[in-house]
Design a protein around this motif. Sequence first.
Motif, short mmCIF file in Angstrom:
data_model
loop_
_atom_site.label_atom_id
_atom_site.label_comp_id
_atom_site.label_asym_id
_atom_site.label_seq_id
_atom_site.Cartn_x
_atom_site.Cartn_y
_atom_site.Cartn_z
N GLN A 153 0.81 -1.21 0.00
CA GLN A 153 0.00 0.00 0.00
C GLN A 153 0.85 1.27 0.00
OE1 GLN A 153 -2.23 -1.28 3.57
NE2 GLN A 153 -4.09 -1.24 2.31
N TYR A 284 -9.22 7.03 -5.25
CA TYR A 284 -9.37 5.75 -4.57
C TYR A 284 -10.30 5.94 -3.36
CZ TYR A 284 -5.04 4.57 -7.05
OH TYR A 284 -4.08 4.35 -8.00
N VAL A 286 -11.41 5.62 0.41
CA VAL A 286 -10.72 5.46 1.68
C VAL A 286 -11.76 5.49 2.80
CG1 VAL A 286 -8.54 6.48 0.92
CG2 VAL A 286 -10.31 7.95 1.85
N LYS A 297 -17.88 6.15 2.06
CA LYS A 297 -16.41 6.19 2.06
C LYS A 297 -15.96 7.53 1.50
CE LYS A 297 -15.29 1.27 1.70
NZ LYS A 297 -14.57 1.25 3.00
N PHE A 300 -9.58 9.49 -1.93
CA PHE A 300 -8.23 10.04 -2.02
C PHE A 300 -7.96 10.29 -3.50
CE2 PHE A 300 -3.71 9.17 -2.93
CZ PHE A 300 -3.15 10.26 -2.27
#
Length: 536
Positions: A153, A284, A286, A297, A300
């Motif tokens: 990650q 994305y 997060v 959610k 990012f």
Amino acid sequence: MKALLDVKGLRIGFAGKEVVHGIDFQIGVGEKLALVGESGSGKTVTALSLLRLVQNAEVAGAAQFAGADGGARDLLAMPERALRGIRGKEIAMIFQEPMTALNALYSVGDQIAEVLELHKGLSQRDAQAVAVQLLADTGIPEPARRARALPHQLSGGQRQRAMIAMALACKPRLLLADEPTTALDVTVRAQILDLLADLQRKHGMAVLLITHDLNLVRRFADRVAVMESGHIVEHGAVATVFDAPRHPYTRKLIDSRPTRDVAAVPARADAAPVLKATALRVSYPVPIAGVAGWFRKGAFVAVQGADFRIAPGETLGVVGESGSGKSTLALAALGLLRHEGQLDVAGQRWAASRQSDRALRRVMQVVFQDPFSSLSPRMTVEQIVGEGLTVHAPELDTAARRARALTALADVGLTQAQFPALLDRYPHEFSGGQRQRLAIARALIVDPQLLVLDEPTSALDVTIQKQVLGLLQRLQRERGLSFLLITHDVEVIRAMAHQVIVMKDGAILESGPVDQVLDAPSHPYTRKLVAAALAD
């Protein structure tokens, strides 16, 4: 100066074949010694053998280490149990490839904390707190969050910084640093060097630096030893060796900076761009802390509103620090990440459909940073290089595919005259530079219009880097190829690119012709990158 490590007559062999031939060197307390040479010169195996970390190696000689108690011990003759108490505590090592050195199943914070718990006796809570501080010291943003991340990650540069934090956790007396800044951009490289120098001053730590980066040696080391084919051919103070090298091999290394030899982009007003991006955005999901995270959610944003175009025969360089969004931009361009905005490849768009996108895969190929991990160890050269033809040219029979594979290999400088039974060999039978040539041949065999080059030379030593860049420049002239070049190395951009964009935190801060951007940068961040490259 009192010797912390005194190596005499070190010989290393495998299956009766000697690869290091009776070398001698010393490292004083608090001294920085650089061991320099090309891939295969024996420098890494020398460092690993000091801690007996090389499997099946036949090691002879002596390596006297002055311990904290003042007594000298021969590292090569110590029992394994006693040596375990020295590894990580008195002598620590930074490995070259953090993805293979870090445990993929544990967070980086847990792995750093484990060292502190074993060697310092800290509680789990205290060790975790120190681990976060160590990550912060190495320049990782949001260290508390990154400490909870698994190695995959993190970006390549962030993984390397986590490895450095782990090595420095116990404040060792001797640090063996095997290419510690290979994956780092120039500004973070400067931070790491300053950090190592600061720790050395505070704790009297000595450093054995294994590297092919001569600029790094010039800036960091006190003395340098130059290795060629298992022999130390020259050694002395850094200024003396660099200003007046005596050995031809040392002169060859010093003269191996990238050189610019690119053709002008053909001026065709009607030529459509090979790749064009408009308002390209990649994000994305997060997690959100607290109750709100139960229902939605966060996001990012890794690339935000990027605009660029690449003309036929042109190289667009993308430069920025680790985590700036360079590799994410490249993956989106390759159709490997979901994205928003407009992205056209040879006038078409990715359709997120295997069948529809197959034609675009032939137009656009990729060469990755690390050829050893991107080439399957279970496949022969013939299978690796010819794999693209089974997808994009299924009408070819076995003989035709073999002929095309041999032609592609010859184009990158690998022939059966040099390597008998070339097509039947496996990747481990080649050097790092030769493996990168295999990766380029694999990309070229389907006659693409555009190559995405993701840090194509960062893992290579200086002489091989110059050869690979020269090969890419020649292929571009002969084939009219376009390149999307992702790198943190300003010198590689200067040697290869026609246009350049500068990225930070997912945004393009500056773009334009390479001479304009690098010689007269308008943004403070670009000036910082260029200044760091010059200082390096």
